[in-house]
Write a protein that holds these residues in place. Structure first.
Motif, PDB file in Angstrom:
ATOM      1  N   MET B   1       0.848  -1.202   0.000  1.00 10.42           N
ATOM      2  CA  MET B   1       0.000   0.000   0.000  1.00 10.42           C
ATOM      3  C   MET B   1       0.879   1.246   0.000  1.00 10.42           C
ATOM      4  SD  MET B   1      -3.421  -0.239   2.195  1.00 10.42           S
ATOM      5  CE  MET B   1      -3.510  -1.993   1.859  1.00 10.42           C
ATOM      6  N   SER B   2       0.516   2.204  -0.811  1.00  7.58           N
ATOM      7  CA  SER B   2       1.377   3.365  -0.955  1.00  7.58           C
ATOM      8  C   SER B   2       1.214   4.308   0.228  1.00  7.58           C
ATOM      9  CB  SER B   2       1.033   4.115  -2.243  1.00  7.58           C
ATOM     10  OG  SER B   2      -0.275   4.639  -2.136  1.00  7.58           O
ATOM     11  N   GLU B   3       2.296   4.992   0.561  1.00 10.44           N
ATOM     12  CA  GLU B   3       2.223   5.973   1.624  1.00 10.44           C
ATOM     13  C   GLU B   3       1.785   7.299   1.028  1.00 10.44           C
ATOM     14  OE1 GLU B   3       5.856   5.975   3.794  1.00 10.44           O
ATOM     15  OE2 GLU B   3       5.470   3.962   4.555  1.00 10.44           O
ATOM     16  N   ALA B   4       0.993   8.035   1.805  1.00  4.39           N
ATOM     17  CA  ALA B   4       0.405   9.243   1.244  1.00  4.39           C
ATOM     18  C   ALA B   4       0.423  10.366   2.260  1.00  4.39           C
ATOM     19  CB  ALA B   4      -1.032   8.962   0.823  1.00  4.39           C
ATOM     20  N   THR B   5       0.707  11.565   1.753  1.00  5.39           N
ATOM     21  CA  THR B   5       0.722  12.739   2.614  1.00  5.39           C
ATOM     22  C   THR B   5      -0.564  13.532   2.427  1.00  5.39           C
ATOM     23  OG1 THR B   5       3.117  12.874   2.460  1.00  5.39           O
ATOM     24  CG2 THR B   5       1.954  14.861   3.158  1.00  5.39           C
ATOM     25  N   LEU B   6      -1.205  13.830   3.547  1.00  6.44           N
ATOM     26  CA  LEU B   6      -2.441  14.611   3.517  1.00  6.44           C
ATOM     27  C   LEU B   6      -2.132  16.024   3.996  1.00  6.44           C
ATOM     28  CD1 LEU B   6      -5.643  14.393   3.239  1.00  6.44           C
ATOM     29  CD2 LEU B   6      -5.608  14.219   5.725  1.00  6.44           C
ATOM     30  N   VAL B   7      -2.471  17.003   3.164  1.00  7.24           N
ATOM     31  CA  VAL B   7      -2.203  18.391   3.526  1.00  7.24           C
ATOM     32  C   VAL B   7      -3.523  19.147   3.660  1.00  7.24           C
ATOM     33  CG1 VAL B   7      -1.107  20.545   2.842  1.00  7.24           C
ATOM     34  CG2 VAL B   7       0.009  18.354   2.331  1.00  7.24           C
ATOM     35  N   VAL B   8      -3.707  19.744   4.825  1.00  6.94           N
ATOM     36  CA  VAL B   8      -4.846  20.634   5.051  1.00  6.94           C
ATOM     37  C   VAL B   8      -4.260  22.038   5.141  1.00  6.94           C
ATOM     38  CG1 VAL B   8      -6.663  21.287   6.680  1.00  6.94           C
ATOM     39  CG2 VAL B   8      -6.137  18.863   6.280  1.00  6.94           C
ATOM     40  N   ALA B   9      -4.692  22.921   4.260  1.00 13.22           N
ATOM     41  CA  ALA B   9      -4.054  24.239   4.189  1.00 13.22           C
ATOM     42  C   ALA B   9      -5.071  25.360   4.353  1.00 13.22           C
ATOM     43  CB  ALA B   9      -3.311  24.392   2.859  1.00 13.22           C
ATOM     44  N   GLY B  10      -4.977  26.066   5.458  1.00 11.67           N
ATOM     45  CA  GLY B  10      -5.789  27.268   5.680  1.00 11.67           C
ATOM     46  C   GLY B  10      -7.284  27.050   5.602  1.00 11.67           C
ATOM     47  N   ARG B 150     -13.568  -2.485   8.437  1.00 10.73           N
ATOM     48  CA  ARG B 150     -14.307  -2.121   7.233  1.00 10.73           C
ATOM     49  C   ARG B 150     -13.619  -0.965   6.503  1.00 10.73           C
ATOM     50  NH1 ARG B 150     -20.043   0.071   8.429  1.00 10.73           N
ATOM     51  NH2 ARG B 150     -18.709   1.870   8.823  1.00 10.73           N
ATOM     52  N   ALA B 151     -13.079  -0.025   7.285  1.00 12.19           N
ATOM     53  CA  ALA B 151     -12.344   1.077   6.657  1.00 12.19           C
ATOM     54  C   ALA B 151     -11.103   0.541   5.948  1.00 12.19           C
ATOM     55  CB  ALA B 151     -11.961   2.121   7.698  1.00 12.19           C
ATOM     56  N   LEU B 152     -10.426  -0.426   6.590  1.00  8.68           N
ATOM     57  CA  LEU B 152      -9.231  -1.015   5.957  1.00  8.68           C
ATOM     58  C   LEU B 152      -9.596  -1.751   4.681  1.00  8.68           C
ATOM     59  CD1 LEU B 152      -7.305  -2.436   9.024  1.00  8.68           C
ATOM     60  CD2 LEU B 152      -6.822  -0.373   7.705  1.00  8.68           C
ATOM     61  N   ALA B 153     -10.806  -2.325   4.671  1.00  8.57           N
ATOM     62  CA  ALA B 153     -11.248  -3.077   3.497  1.00  8.57           C
ATOM     63  C   ALA B 153     -11.285  -2.197   2.253  1.00  8.57           C
ATOM     64  CB  ALA B 153     -12.626  -3.690   3.747  1.00  8.57           C
ATOM     65  N   THR B 154     -11.504  -0.901   2.430  1.00  5.35           N
ATOM     66  CA  THR B 154     -11.524  -0.007   1.268  1.00  5.35           C
ATOM     67  C   THR B 154     -10.112   0.240   0.735  1.00  5.35           C
ATOM     68  OG1 THR B 154     -11.324   2.036   2.557  1.00  5.35           O
ATOM     69  CG2 THR B 154     -13.552   1.197   2.204  1.00  5.35           C
ATOM     70  N   ARG B 155      -9.131  -0.334   1.393  1.00 11.08           N
ATOM     71  CA  ARG B 155      -7.720  -0.148   1.076  1.00 11.08           C
ATOM     72  C   ARG B 155      -7.369   1.333   0.993  1.00 11.08           C
ATOM     73  NH1 ARG B 155      -5.030  -4.330  -2.908  1.00 11.08           N
ATOM     74  NH2 ARG B 155      -6.664  -3.555  -4.268  1.00 11.08           N
ATOM     75  N   PRO B 156      -7.512   2.018   2.133  1.00  5.27           N
ATOM     76  CA  PRO B 156      -7.299   3.464   2.126  1.00  5.27           C
ATOM     77  C   PRO B 156      -5.819   3.802   2.130  1.00  5.27           C
ATOM     78  CG  PRO B 156      -7.732   2.749   4.354  1.00  5.27           C
ATOM     79  CD  PRO B 156      -7.810   1.522   3.481  1.00  5.27           C
ATOM     80  N   ARG B 157      -5.523   5.034   1.779  1.00 12.82           N
ATOM     81  CA  ARG B 157      -4.163   5.538   1.938  1.00 12.82           C
ATOM     82  C   ARG B 157      -4.083   6.372   3.206  1.00 12.82           C
ATOM     83  NH1 ARG B 157      -1.966   8.071  -3.168  1.00 12.82           N
ATOM     84  NH2 ARG B 157      -3.987   9.074  -3.477  1.00 12.82           N
ATOM     85  N   VAL B 158      -5.233   6.981   3.538  1.00 12.09           N
ATOM     86  CA  VAL B 158      -5.311   7.765   4.768  1.00 12.09           C
ATOM     87  C   VAL B 158      -6.497   7.274   5.587  1.00 12.09           C
ATOM     88  CG1 VAL B 158      -5.697  10.061   5.737  1.00 12.09           C
ATOM     89  CG2 VAL B 158      -4.320   9.793   3.665  1.00 12.09           C
TER      90      VAL B 158
END
Lengths: 292, 238
Positions: B1-10, B150-158
Motif C-alpha cells: 500500500m502506498s504511503e500518502a501525505t495529507l495536507v490541510v491548508a488554511g 471495514r475502513a481497511l477493506a476499502t484499502r485506504p491511503r489515509v
C-alpha cells in the motif's frame, strides 16, 4: 365451504396487487423516507402507455414490457427531478411535492385521454377455472397475477440479499452517511430505488387495470389499499408488505362476498384507520411508532 | 500500500454562517500518526468532516499527494483513498458483520474481494467468529474493530479515526490503540487520530496538533507535547 374457498382465492389474487403497490411504497420509504402519494398515478400513466403500445402493435406483451420499462424510467426521473431538491428539507415538503405530482399526472392523463373508462386487456383468459363442476372463483389471469407479483418480489429479495448492488441499496437505506463514507454513490442508489419502485407500480397497474378499467383516477383506490397494506406490514418490511397485501385482499374479499361489494372500500379505509390508531408501526413489526 | 501525505491548508469551515474551524493547517506526513487533540467543541470532528467532503469549505484546500480533495463529495473522497471512521454510529447495525465488511470491499475489483475478506478475518478473529450475526449484536469494542476493519477493506491511503476509544473499557482501549499503531507500522497507513484521551493518543502518535476554539494552538512532535506540562494542563487536561 366452496363459497369460502372462492372468496379466499379471489382475495389472494386481489391482495397480490395491493402487495405490489405496497412493496413499491416500502422501497421508496426505506430508501428516501418519502411516502410517494403519486405512486398510483404513475402506475396509471404507465398503463396508458401500455394501452397505446398494444393498440399500435397488437401485442399485449410488447405493451407489458414497454410499460415496465416506462415505470423504471419515470420512477428514476421523478427522483432526480422532483424529489432530489426536497431531500434534507422538512418531511412535509416531500409530501406536498408528491401530492402535487399526483394531481399533475392525473390532470395530464385527463387532457390526453379524457376521463372515460378504457377497457384494458388481460394477459390471460379471465374465464373462471373449475375443478370438475366446482367453480374456483379464480381465472388463469388471476394465477398469472399471483405468479408475476411473487416473482417480482422474489427477484427483489434476491437482488437485495445476494448482489453487491443490493448491498449498496440496503446500506443507503439504513445509513446513507456511512454508505457515502464507504464510497457508495448514494444519489445513484436513491434513483435506482425509485426506478425499481416505478417498475413495481407499473406491474400493479398492468395487473389491476383489466378488472378496474383504466381512467385517470382508476388507480386512486388501489393506491389507498396498497398504502393500507404497506402500513399493515409496517412500512419498513418488504415481506410485511406482501403479507399485508394478502391479508387485506382476503379480508376485503370476505367483506365483499358476505356483506356486499359496496362495503369493500369502507372496510379498506376502516382497516387503515384501525391500524394507524392501534398499531401505527404495523402488525408485524416490533419497531417503535414513527411519524407518518 | 502506498504511503500518502495529507495536507490541510488554511481551512475555514463550519455549519451555516458561523465557522467552526478558522484557517486550520496541518500536514499528516506519509506513514505517520497525527493526533488531533483539544477540548469538546474545539473543532476536532469538524476537521475530519472538512477533510472527508461532508462540509463545504469557505476557504482553504485539502490535498492528498497532489490530488485536490476539497470540493469533492464524501463518496468521491473515500474513493480517492481517505477512509473516515466516524465516532459512535459507524456500524450499520441492520447488516451482518460480513455484509458490513463486504460493503467496504466494494471499491475493490470483484476478483480480489474473497481473498481480502479472509485476510480481514485473519487479522480480526473476533469478527470471523461473528461474521453471520447482525452487527447490532456486537459489543462496543467489537463494533470499533468492525468499523476499523471495514475502513481497511476499502484499502485506504489515509485513515481518519474519530474518538476510537470513546465508551470502551480501558483494556479494550489499549487493544484498539495497539491496533492503530500496528496499522501504521505494518501497512504504512497515514493516520489522523482524533482523541479526547490525549495521554494515550500522544503515546502512539508521531505528531500532535492541539485545537482550541477552531484554531491551531500548536503543532509539534508528540513526545514534545506530552512533555510540555503547561500546555498539557491548559489544553489537554492531564
Amino acid at each position: 365451504m366452496v363459497e369460502f374457498l372462492e372468496f379466499t382465492l379471489e382475495g389472494l389474487s386481489a391482495g397480490m396487487i395491493y402487495a405490489a403497490i405496497a412493496l413499491s411504497l416500502v422501497l421508496i420509504w426505506r430508501g428516501t423516507g418519502v411516502l410517494n402519494y403519486a405512486q398510483g398515478a404513475m402506475a396509471m400513466l404507465t398503463s396508458f402507455i401500455a394501452l397505446e403500445v398494444i393498440y399500435v402493435s397488437h401485442s399485449y406483451w410488447l405493451g407489458f414490457v414497454v410499460a415496465l420499462a416506462a415505470g423504471l424510467v419515470i420512477g428514476g426521473i421523478v427522483e432526480r427531478v422532483v424529489i432530489r431538491p426536497v431531500t434534507g428539507k422538512p418531511p412535509l415538503n416531500a409530501v406536498i411535492v408528491t401530492i402535487g405530482l399526483l394531481i399533475l399526472i392525473e390532470g395530464l392523463a385527463g387532457l390526453l385521454y379524457g376521463s372515460n373508462d378504457r377497457s384494458f386487456p388481460p394477459a390471460f383468459s379471465i374465464n373462471g377455472l373449475s375443478i370438475g363442476s366446482v367453480a374456483l372463483g379464480i381465472t388463469r389471469n388471476d394465477i398469472f397475477t399471483g405468479v408475476a407479483v411473487l416473482l417480482a418480489a422474489a427477484a427483489l429479495a434476491v437482488t437485495f440479499r445476494y448482489t453487491s448492488i443490493g448491498l449498496r441499496l440496503r446500506a443507503t437505506a439504513f445509513n446513507a452517511r456511512v454508505a457515502r463514507l464507504l464510497g457508495v454513490r448514494v444519489g445513484r442508489m436513491l434513483t435506482l430505488g425509485w426506478a425499481l419502485a416505478g417498475l413495481l407500480g407499473a406491474l400493479a397497474g398492468l395487473l389491476v387495470s383489466p378488472a378496474t378499467f383504466l381512467n385517470p383516477n382508476s388507480m386512486d383506490t388501489i393506491f389507498v389499499l396498497g398504502f393500507t397494506a404497506a402500513v399493515i406490514g409496517g412500512l419498513e418490511s418488504p415481506a410485511g408488505a406482501v403479507v399485508g397485501g394478502l391479508v387485506l385482499g382476503v379480508v376485503l374479499s370476505y367483506a365483499g362476498g358476505y356483506l356486499g361489494s359496496e362495503v369493500v372500500n369502507l372496510f379498506g379505509l376502516a382497516a387503515l384507520l384501525l391500524v394507524l390508531m392501534f398499531r401505527p408501526s404495523g402488525l408485524f413489526s416490533s419497531a417503535q411508532a414513527r411519524r407518518v | 500500500m502506498s504511503e500518502a501525505t495529507l495536507v490541510v491548508a488554511g481551512v475555514t469551515a463550519g455549519y451555516g454562517d458561523a465557522p467552526v474551524l478558522r484557517e486550520v493547517s496541518v500536514t499528516a506526513a506519509a506513514g505517520t500518526i497525527t493526533a488531533v487533540l483539544g477540548a469538546n467543541g474545539a473543532g476536532k470532528t469538524t476537521l475530519l468532516r472538512a477533510i472527508d467532503g461532508s462540509l463545504k469549505l469557505s476557504a482553504g484546500r485539502v490535498v492528498l499527494d497532489g490530488t485536490e480533495l476539497s470540493g469533492r463529495r464524501p463518496e468521491e473522497v473515500s474513493r480517492a483513498g481517505v477512509a473516515h471512521v466516524p465516532e459512535g454510529q459507524g456500524v450499520i447495525s441492520e447488516l451482518t458483520v460480513a455484509e458490513n465488511l463486504r460493503l467496504g470491499l466494494l471499491l475493490r475489483p470483484r476478483a480480489d474481494r474473497a481473498a481480502a475478506l479472509s485476510d480481514i478475518y485473519e487479522r480480526f478473529a473476533v469478527l470471523a467468529k461473528r461474521r453471520n450475526l447482525p452487527a447490532s449484536t456486537l459489543s462496543g469494542g467489537e463494533r470499533q474493530m468492525l468499523v476499523i476493519a471495514r475502513a481497511l477493506a476499502t484499502r485506504p491511503r489515509v485513515l481518519l479515526l474519530d474518538e476510537p476509544s470513546l465508551g470502551l473499557a480501558p483494556k479494550i482501549v489499549s487493544e484498539v490503540l495497539d491496533l492503530i499503531r500496528r496499522l501504521k507500522d505494518e501497512i504504512g497507513l497515514t493516520i489522523v487520530l482524533v482523541e479526547q484521551n490525549a495521554r494515550s493518543a500522544l503515546a502512539i502518535a508521531d505528531t500532535g496538533l492541539v485545537l482550541n476554539l477552531g484554531t491551531v494552538v500548536v503543532t509539534a512532535p508528540a513526545g514534545q507535547l506530552a512533555a510540555d506540562e503547561a500546555l498539557r494542563r491548559h489544553y489537554l487536561g492531564f
